[in-house]
Design a protein around this motif. Structure first.
Motif: not given
Length: 480
Positions: A299-327
């Motif tokens: 299965f592949e998950i992209t941001e377009a598949m995430i329901p709007k009401d979840v309020g979740f963006r699937l991008d490196t800026s979100v995950f950089s909070a846990f992985i600083p080097q992503l930024e």
């Protein structure tokens, strides 16, 4: 080695071969006495119509009548007005088949007669024949053909008519009634023979054709099939008819031997429903193997598949909070997860229900401006999964519920980081996106092995050790 020793050795070898070649079913169908009674009602209605269409031959012969002499008679245009089977019963006979017993049946025949006597006198008219107290016994033998489809045949049929009354009309009807016993005897023999002929014909044409509508394979989409072929001829006990089916999922593109065998099913003695289905843990676990081999557990998950009401963006800026080097490496880039099972999931069935602990690999990618993918990290996801099972429209349907997911890092192209910090994020991602997709597929269901035009109702679902028991009443839907 002596002859006796050789015989003992050969007997032991034969026994071992018999034991090792025995195949436990992955799926069992049991038809109870209530189910047989219902099937019997439908079958008797068909047989009654068939018997009402009996074609009776013309009859002619000679008879000597006291003070009249030799009489030549002819009976023609025999018309069977009706044939009723008011009392009947079907009974499973252990290791033999099914016995259908019909008693107190009756019929009525009309026709034309014509006689010649004293070499010159002639007369004609009509007659009425009443046939009562007809007893019919039918033994139905059950088997299977090389493809695993069930077969049914009439292994024995006997018909006995204890009462036949013929009444002639016409100006000399009183005379013809003097030798009615000759006519009655001939008609009795003809009817007894014709009844069994018609029973055999009805079983071979109607019942055998219908029994063969039981599917031995079921196709699910373009990748998966289910093998429902019989592993042995159907067997009868004093209370039921059981059919042992292979009950195995397989990949349409690449079918291979399953690395384990089905366990014996300690089938329940419930008899409240007309039919019961026993789906073993083998049945469900071959589904996991088949879907895995077919590449259907990706299965592949992209941001377009995430329901709007979840309020979740699937991008490196979100995950950089846990992985600083992503930024620094991939600033503000969209991401994608590719989820796959490194091995087929294995589930267990017990009195509490169905449970499994699948392992899922989650490969994260950054989607570069040119749409190519840059691998970021590979996570291993595990968790307790439970299933809810039901039956709808002749299909086994279900839904999954996932407990807390546990994460571990398997590989990283962006350096080390604390995986536990992503726990809540991955829980949201799987519960909002992956789980609904899985449940949507399970809601479509897997077809049960049902004969044509059979509908199920009054569904019962019970869990036992190593198998799921489904019970139901059935309804036959005639063609419009």
């Amino acid at each position: 080695m002596g002859v006796q020793s050789l015989a003992v050795a050969c007997g032991a070898l034969a026994l071992c071969l018999a034991l090792t070649s025995a195949t436990n079913p992955g799926f069992v169908v049991r038809i109870t006495q209530a189910g047989l009674d219902y099937a019997h009602q439908q079958g008797i209605a068909i047989l009654e119509k068939q018997l009402a269409q009996l074609k009776l031959p013309d009859i002619s012969g000679d008879s000597r009548v006291l003070r009249v002499g030799k009489v030549h008679y002819e009976l023609s245009r025999l018309r069977l007005r009706d044939f009723h089977l008011p009392y009947s019963r079907i009974t499973p006979i252990s290791n033999e088949g099914l016995q259908v017993s019909i008693s107190n049946a009756f019929a009525e025949v009309d026709g034309d007669w014509r006689v010649k006597f004293l070499f010159v006198s002639r007369d004609r008219g009509s007659f009425n024949l009443k046939v009562e107290n007809v007893y019919i016994k039918i033994i139905l033998g059950l088997g299977s053909d090389p493809s695993g489809k069930p077969t049914i045949s009439t292994s024995d049929c006997s018909a006995r008519i204890s009462e036949v009354q013929v009444l002639f009309s016409g100006k000399l009807g009183w005379l013809y009634n003097l030798f009615h016993s000759v006519i009655e005897s001939r008609l009795r023999k003809i009817l007894e023979h014709k009844v069994c002929d018609n029973v055999v014909k009805s079983v071979n044409s109607e019942l055998q054709t219908y029994i063969r509508t039981l599917p031995v394979t079921a196709r699910i989409g373009d990748k998966i099939g289910i093998d429902y072929s019989l592993v042995a001829p159907p067997r009868t006990t004093a209370q039921s008819l059981d059919a042992d089916l292979k009950g195995e999922f397989y990949s349409l593109g690449h079918r291979s031997t399953v690395p384990f065998s089905p366990l014996p099913l300690a089938f329940s003695s419930d008899h409240e429903r007309m039919v019961y289905f026993g789906a073993s843990s083998y049945f469900f676990n071959t589904a996991g193997i088949a879907y895995h081999k077919a590449g259907a557990l990706v299965f592949e998950i992209t941001e377009a598949m995430i329901p709007k009401d979840v309020g979740f963006r699937l991008d490196t800026s979100v995950f950089s909070a846990f992985i600083p080097q992503l930024e620094e490496m991939y600033p503000n880039m969209p991401m994608k997860f590719r989820l796959s099972a490194p091995a087929a999931p294995f589930m267990t069935i017990g009195p509490e229900g169905i449970s499994l602990q699948p392992i899922v690999d989650a490969q994260a990618y950054a989607i570069l401006p040119n749409s190519s993918l840059a691998p970021l990290f590979l996570l291993s996801l595990t968790g307790n999964v439970s299933a809810v099972i039901n039956v709808r429209s002749g299909h086994i349907v279900g839904s999954l519920d996932v407990g807390r997911i546990r994460l571990s890092l398997k590989d990283s192209a962006v350096g080390t980081f604390q995986v536990r910090m992503m726990q809540s994020l991955m829980n949201v991602l799987t519960s909002s996106t992956l789980l609904p997709r899985l449940n949507a597929r399970l809601n479509e269901g897997f077809p049960l092995p049902l004969l044509d035009r059979i509908q199920l109702s009054n569904i019962l679902v019970k869990f036992h050790q190593n198998f799921l028991l489904l019970g139901a009443d059935v309804h036959f839907q005639p063609r419009a």
